[in-house]
Write an enzyme that holds these catalytic residues in place. Sequence first.
Site, PDB file in Angstrom:
ATOM      1  N   GLU A   1       4.700   2.807 -17.121  1.00  0.00           N
ATOM      2  CA  GLU A   1       4.166   2.016 -18.147  1.00  0.00           C
ATOM      3  C   GLU A   1       3.177   0.687 -17.064  1.00  0.00           C
ATOM      4  O   GLU A   1       3.710   0.653 -15.902  1.00  0.00           O
ATOM      5  CB  GLU A   1       4.974   1.168 -18.644  1.00  0.00           C
TER       6      GLU A   1
ATOM      7  N   ALA B   1       6.202  -0.809 -15.371  1.00  0.00           N
ATOM      8  CA  ALA B   1       7.351  -0.501 -15.265  1.00  0.00           C
ATOM      9  C   ALA B   1       6.991   0.948 -14.220  1.00  0.00           C
ATOM     10  O   ALA B   1       6.597   1.813 -15.091  1.00  0.00           O
ATOM     11  CB  ALA B   1       8.281   0.226 -16.208  1.00  0.00           C
TER      12      ALA B   1
ATOM     13  N   GLN C   1     -11.380  13.272  11.290  1.00  0.00           N
ATOM     14  CA  GLN C   1     -12.253  13.056  12.324  1.00  0.00           C
ATOM     15  C   GLN C   1     -12.209  13.860  13.097  1.00  0.00           C
ATOM     16  O   GLN C   1     -13.515  13.472  14.177  1.00  0.00           O
ATOM     17  CB  GLN C   1     -10.586  12.414  13.220  1.00  0.00           C
TER      18      GLN C   1
ATOM     19  N   GLU D   1       4.934  10.649  -9.370  1.00  0.00           N
ATOM     20  CA  GLU D   1       6.722  11.364  -8.683  1.00  0.00           C
ATOM     21  C   GLU D   1       7.488  10.430  -8.210  1.00  0.00           C
ATOM     22  O   GLU D   1       8.284  11.599  -7.334  1.00  0.00           O
ATOM     23  CB  GLU D   1       6.708  13.179  -8.522  1.00  0.00           C
TER      24      GLU D   1
ATOM     25  N   GLN E   1       7.552   4.796  -0.636  1.00  0.00           N
ATOM     26  CA  GLN E   1       9.096   4.020  -0.822  1.00  0.00           C
ATOM     27  C   GLN E   1      10.298   4.120  -1.718  1.00  0.00           C
ATOM     28  O   GLN E   1      11.026   4.445  -1.216  1.00  0.00           O
ATOM     29  CB  GLN E   1       8.170   2.729  -1.343  1.00  0.00           C
TER      30      GLN E   1
END
Length: 381
Positions: free
Chosen positions: A128, A131, A338, A365, A369
């Site tokens: 959300e 959230a 690169q 998904e 972190q």
Amino acid sequence: MNDLFYLTDEQRMIRDLARKVARERIAPHAAHYDETEQYPEESIRAILDSGLYGIWVPEAHGGSDMGCLALALVAEEIAWACAATATQFVDQPLGGLPILLFGSEAQKQKYLPRLATGELLAAYSLSEPGAGSDAAGLRTTAVRQGDRYVLNGAKQWCTNGDHAGVICVFATIDPSKRAKGITAFLIEPGMPGFSVGKKEKKMGIRASPTVALHFEDCEVPVEQRLGDEGDGFTIAMRTLDITRPATGAMAVGIGQAALDAAVGYAKERQQFGQPIATFQGIQFMLADMAMQVHAARLMVHHAARQVDEGIRGNTYEASMAKCWASDAAMKVATDAVQIFGGYGYTREFPVERFMRDAKIMQIYEGTNQIQRLVIARELLG
């Protein structure tokens, strides 16, 4: 790429079919769909024609029941060609597995056979505006009134929400209960009070539509509730344990595509009178890229095989696979740009698209972190 000795003949066959479809019928359209941000109609048609949509659905419901590793193999091949199309493909089990795992017999009969053929497309809506990582803090409410629930609120980042015939939507019967109040509902387009909102303009996976959903006094019959009241958080997390290896597999596909492009270019590009592939600096970059992709693939396959063996509590491995593979894809795609130098920064070559597409793998998904939090929590008990 060395062949994987542990694949069954059936898994090898499905991978080779996916590879053929991806390279012949999906890859040629990828740049066009990325540029125009159009729904990848022809690419989806190619997957439907090949029967690959039903590989996660049991045979009793019209699928081929090939399991999580087969899903990962197919997701990797499609993502090699077009990460946006792969996102659409993996959204089918993401939206459909809640029905398979927690649905009533009537709900399974109603949806699974059509999901298996791709006649019906699915979506999954947990996030959300307020959230995202804090999924238990969602605010969309579901109030029971007799034989129906009335939903009010807004959802965000819903992949395929504008094309899906059924959306697994998570709402709460009581925000103060946090995770314990979350309940899952099967929403269909056309339900009064339900509407699709803004379509996002994104950095990558631009052919995969990402939309907001709105609920204004949306009446949902009780038989469209999935599981019991308060089961929603468990449904959401169990589903992600199974789909995270497939998300990792998409990242592997992007990484492999970037590596393949970089190797090809390094052999052709001449500087100082010789191909840049002869320079040790480039060779070491390519070797590091290859190790990253290979390790990611093996982690993804390990997590997927755990699912197939019926091992519950694979959250740790699923999170590690998704996190490692998506970080690897980002690093490998960036290094590919690169190696291409200035040309890599142009849209004439596909590596800039691989780099843009890789970024979302670290975010959706469950951000990386959050994956690290999950891993640490499992480690520390």
